[in-house]
Design a protein around this motif. Structure first.
Motif, short mmCIF file in Angstrom:
data_model
loop_
_atom_site.label_atom_id
_atom_site.label_comp_id
_atom_site.label_asym_id
_atom_site.label_seq_id
_atom_site.Cartn_x
_atom_site.Cartn_y
_atom_site.Cartn_z
N ASP A 86 0.82 -0.56 -0.06
CA ASP A 86 -0.01 0.64 0.50
C ASP A 86 0.93 1.36 -0.07
O ASP A 86 0.31 2.01 -0.69
CB ASP A 86 -0.20 -0.17 1.43
CG ASP A 86 -2.24 -1.34 0.65
OD1 ASP A 86 -2.10 -1.35 -0.26
OD2 ASP A 86 -2.35 -1.49 2.31
N LEU A 89 2.28 2.04 -3.46
CA LEU A 89 0.96 2.27 -4.24
C LEU A 89 0.30 3.40 -3.94
O LEU A 89 0.36 4.30 -5.09
CB LEU A 89 -0.41 1.47 -4.28
CG LEU A 89 -0.02 -0.02 -4.65
CD1 LEU A 89 -1.57 -0.87 -4.45
CD2 LEU A 89 0.13 0.50 -5.85
N ASN A 90 0.84 4.07 -3.16
CA ASN A 90 0.51 5.21 -2.37
C ASN A 90 1.48 6.53 -3.17
O ASN A 90 1.34 7.87 -3.57
CB ASN A 90 0.67 6.16 -0.96
CG ASN A 90 -0.98 5.02 -0.14
OD1 ASN A 90 -2.24 4.95 -1.00
ND2 ASN A 90 -0.97 4.69 1.28
N LYS A 91 2.39 5.95 -3.05
CA LYS A 91 4.14 7.12 -3.46
C LYS A 91 3.71 6.91 -5.36
O LYS A 91 3.71 7.97 -5.57
CB LYS A 91 4.75 6.17 -3.03
CG LYS A 91 6.34 6.74 -3.70
CD LYS A 91 7.76 5.57 -3.53
CE LYS A 91 8.24 6.13 -4.45
NZ LYS A 91 9.55 6.11 -4.85
N GLN A 92 3.62 5.80 -5.27
CA GLN A 92 3.28 5.92 -7.54
C GLN A 92 1.92 7.40 -7.78
O GLN A 92 1.92 7.28 -8.95
CB GLN A 92 2.56 4.48 -7.85
CG GLN A 92 4.03 3.69 -7.32
CD GLN A 92 4.80 4.40 -8.53
OE1 GLN A 92 5.08 4.00 -9.46
NE2 GLN A 92 5.77 4.59 -8.10
N HIS A 93 0.60 6.82 -6.22
CA HIS A 93 -0.19 7.64 -6.69
C HIS A 93 0.19 8.90 -6.23
O HIS A 93 -0.28 10.03 -7.70
CB HIS A 93 -1.72 6.96 -5.77
CG HIS A 93 -2.38 7.84 -5.79
ND1 HIS A 93 -3.27 9.62 -5.52
CD2 HIS A 93 -4.07 7.37 -6.43
CE1 HIS A 93 -4.13 9.77 -5.59
NE2 HIS A 93 -4.71 8.59 -6.52
N SER A 94 0.83 9.34 -5.80
CA SER A 94 1.08 10.69 -5.77
C SER A 94 2.48 11.75 -6.31
O SER A 94 1.85 12.80 -6.90
CB SER A 94 1.82 10.74 -4.10
OG SER A 94 2.54 10.37 -3.68
N GLU A 95 3.12 10.51 -6.56
CA GLU A 95 4.32 10.94 -7.67
C GLU A 95 3.38 11.09 -9.43
O GLU A 95 3.93 12.12 -10.12
CB GLU A 95 5.26 10.32 -7.88
CG GLU A 95 5.95 10.13 -6.95
CD GLU A 95 7.34 9.28 -6.84
OE1 GLU A 95 7.12 8.41 -7.84
OE2 GLU A 95 7.50 9.56 -5.69
N LEU A 96 2.31 10.11 -9.99
CA LEU A 96 1.29 10.03 -10.97
C LEU A 96 1.07 11.31 -11.08
O LEU A 96 0.19 12.03 -12.36
CB LEU A 96 0.83 8.86 -11.48
CG LEU A 96 2.01 7.73 -11.96
CD1 LEU A 96 1.36 6.38 -11.85
CD2 LEU A 96 2.85 7.93 -13.24
N ARG A 97 -0.42 11.55 -9.90
CA ARG A 97 -0.87 12.69 -9.88
C ARG A 97 -0.47 14.22 -10.99
O ARG A 97 -1.25 14.61 -11.67
CB ARG A 97 -1.52 13.07 -8.64
CG ARG A 97 -3.19 13.59 -8.76
CD ARG A 97 -3.00 13.79 -7.58
NE ARG A 97 -4.71 14.45 -7.15
CZ ARG A 97 -5.98 13.64 -7.48
NH1 ARG A 97 -5.85 12.90 -7.64
NH2 ARG A 97 -7.52 14.74 -7.30
N ILE A 100 -0.47 13.50 -14.56
CA ILE A 100 -1.63 13.54 -15.44
C ILE A 100 -2.44 14.39 -15.36
O ILE A 100 -3.10 14.55 -16.36
CB ILE A 100 -2.93 12.26 -14.58
CG1 ILE A 100 -1.48 10.73 -15.22
CG2 ILE A 100 -3.97 11.70 -14.88
CD1 ILE A 100 -2.37 10.21 -13.65
#
Length: 131
Positions: A86, A89-97, A100
């Motif tokens: 998790d 996944l949270n790190k990826q979410h914050s870096e990709l946001r 995008i």
């Protein structure tokens, strides 16, 4: 594995080093259990301070990509790669946001974005450099 650093980049050298080693593992260029250069040797080879290489190796060790053995030195983790967590996944979410968000502002469609992601994924997996 050839390390290519961009000394003009805003991305810190240790981060570039971490990213390139992880990419080498992902592409299969670096195999599980394969030895990496010592901190001192890598620093001399790429012309950076040994503390920079030490910081990169420390981060890679903390994340489970490498191990440090007294006899073998630094090796790609022979027990496999870190699990999908998790936290990751949270790190990826914050870096990709923000990436995008910028793509949306530039009128990039979801399909175009997914094409770019698929191409990068394939390039990394196959060990191809950016084009």
């Amino acid at each position: 594995m050839i390390i290519q650093l961009d000394m003009q980049s805003e991305l810190p050298i240790y981060t570039q080093l971490v990213n390139q080693i992880i990419e080498g593992i992902a592409s299969g260029e670096l195999q599980l259990g394969e030895a990496l250069p010592s901190v001192r040797n890598l620093a001399a080879d790429i012309g950076v301070n040994l503390h920079t290489v030490n910081k990169a190796y420390t981060l890679l060790k903390q994340d489970g990509y490498i191990q440090v053995h007294r006899q073998k030195g630094v090796v790609v983790n022979p027990n496999g790669m870190p699990d999908l967590t998790d936290e990751f996944l949270n790190k990826q979410h914050s870096e990709l946001r923000p990436i995008i968000a910028e793509a949306i502002c530039r009128s990039m469609s979801m399909e175009q974005l997914l094409e770019v992601l698929a191409k990068i994924y394939d390039d990394v997996k196959e060990g191809r450099n950016e084009e």
